[in-house]
Design an enzyme around this catalytic site. Structure first.
Site, short mmCIF file in Angstrom:
data_model
loop_
_atom_site.label_atom_id
_atom_site.label_comp_id
_atom_site.label_asym_id
_atom_site.label_seq_id
_atom_site.Cartn_x
_atom_site.Cartn_y
_atom_site.Cartn_z
N GLY A 9 36.13 37.89 26.45
CA GLY A 9 35.24 38.27 27.41
C GLY A 9 34.72 39.82 27.15
N GLY A 98 43.88 39.84 32.79
CA GLY A 98 43.53 40.76 33.67
C GLY A 98 42.65 40.32 34.86
N THR A 99 41.95 38.95 34.41
CA THR A 99 41.15 38.31 35.37
C THR A 99 42.18 38.20 36.79
OG1 THR A 99 40.16 37.00 33.57
CG2 THR A 99 40.00 35.93 35.89
N ALA A 122 48.31 40.28 35.24
CA ALA A 122 48.30 41.78 35.87
C ALA A 122 46.80 42.15 36.51
CB ALA A 122 48.12 42.82 34.71
N PRO A 123 46.89 41.61 37.94
CA PRO A 123 45.51 41.91 38.48
C PRO A 123 45.08 43.34 38.71
CG PRO A 123 47.31 40.91 39.81
CD PRO A 123 47.73 41.04 38.60
N ASN A 124 46.11 44.14 38.48
CA ASN A 124 45.47 45.63 38.42
C ASN A 124 46.31 46.15 37.25
OD1 ASN A 124 45.15 48.32 38.75
ND2 ASN A 124 44.69 48.05 40.98
N HIS A 155 36.02 53.57 48.30
CA HIS A 155 35.15 52.99 47.35
C HIS A 155 33.78 53.08 47.33
CE1 HIS A 155 38.94 50.99 46.84
NE2 HIS A 155 38.72 50.80 45.46
N LYS A 159 31.07 47.95 47.64
CA LYS A 159 32.17 47.18 47.45
C LYS A 159 32.18 46.60 48.97
CE LYS A 159 37.20 47.23 47.26
NZ LYS A 159 37.45 45.99 46.32
N GLY A 165 42.03 45.27 48.03
CA GLY A 165 43.16 44.44 47.64
C GLY A 165 44.41 45.58 47.41
#
Ligand code: NAD
Length: 268
Positions: A9, A98-99, A122-124, A155, A159, A165
């Site tokens: 990606g 990371g998605t 790892a979402p973050n 943010h 957003k 989150g």
């Protein structure tokens, strides 16, 4: 020896930052990058895609072109991630995911791949944010049940969701440590305060303005003092650099299902 990494990606917002982070990383060698079929970025130099000048490697729609990689880094979509997991299992490659946005069943399915290959979910990937979670746990334990625990986040104006989150995860870490119930939440916003405000409530305040990448602060406040713990992200490079750290760590890991806390040694 350098760890050979490929980016799945690589034409996306994160993908371009990941190319730059990989090229600049001393212990990583970027060996390729994929774009999706019918992409207008097929056969483009990876460096030119990232705006850092030619590096002599081109994007491809063929995963087979990435066979030289030891670790693949995926910031794509839920559907694509599962194709990549199957491919990595077939070719015995490690994968950093990371998605975001996986449901519970999908996370269980990803976990099962950990029996065959090393996988980090790892979402973050920001090192600072993952350290922040740990600091909140340590702080909440030490500080005891301070009367006012408030979380502030800011943010950019585009957003849509609020609180973020990451802010909710901060609240969850504190609530779990103190045995509070995170359903007791007060949110301060333009529409006033929603939710009950009592001793057990954790309050959330949000700002949406300009191009703020992301700021989070936890306030532990009582009469006479307050402690503030803050994280500020100023660019997507923080997520890209964290992903490189995960890739490097994963290159030495056995098959298994890991998160950023494992990568940073915070679960030891
Ligand atoms: P984006 O839409 O800019 O990029 C996604 C890219 O993936 C697109 O270029 C798309 O063409 C590509 N893609 C889709 N399927 C593909 C396939 N099969 N093969 C190759 N490429 C494919 O989105 P983004 O902002 O870069 O975010 C990507 C993902 O990363 C999202 O899920 C986002 O929430 C997540 N994200 C995670 C973190 C983190 O810290 N883990 C940080 C930022 C974003």
């Amino acid at each position: 020896m350098k760890v050979k990494v490929a980016i799945l990606g690589c034409s996306g917002r994160m993908g371009r930052n990941l190319i730059q982070a990989a090229v600049e990383h001393q212990s990583i060698e970027l060996v390729g990058g994929s774009v999706r079929a019918n992409s207008s970025f097929v056969n483009v130099d990876l460096g030119e895609l990232a705006g850092i000048g030619k590096i002599g490697q081109q994007t491809s729609t063929e995963l087979e072109s990435l066979l030289a990689a030891d670790v693949l880094i995926d910031f794509t979509s839920i559907e694509a991630t599962f194709e990549h997991l199957a491919w990595c299992k077939k070719h015995n490659k490690a994968l950093v995911i990371g998605t975001t946005g996986f449901n519970e069943q999908q996370i269980t399915d990803i976990q099962a791949y950990g029996e065959s290959i090393p996988v980090v979910l790892a979402p973050n990937t920001s090192v600072g944010v993952n350290l922040l979670f740990k600091l909140l746990e340590v702080t909440a334990k030490a500080i005891g049940d301070y009367t006012d625990i408030e979380i502030f986040e800011a943010h950019h104006r585009f957003k849509k969701d609020a609180p973020s989150g990451t802010a909710m995860k901060m609240g969850q870490v504190i609530a779990d440590t103190l045995g509070r119930d995170l359903t007791k939440v007060a949110v301060y916003g333009r529409e006033g305060i929603t939710g009950e405000r009592d001793k057990d409530t954790i309050g959330f305040a949000t700002v949406r303005a300009g191009d703020i990448v992301g700021e989070h602060t936890a306030f532990f406040a009582d009469l006479g003092e307050r402690l503030e713990i803050t994280h500020k992200a100023t660019s997507r490079m923080t997520f890209a650099l964290g992903a490189m750290r995960a890739a490097f760590w994963l290159s030495n890991a056995d098959s298994g299902f890991y998160d950023m806390q494992d990568v940073l040694g915070l679960n030891d």
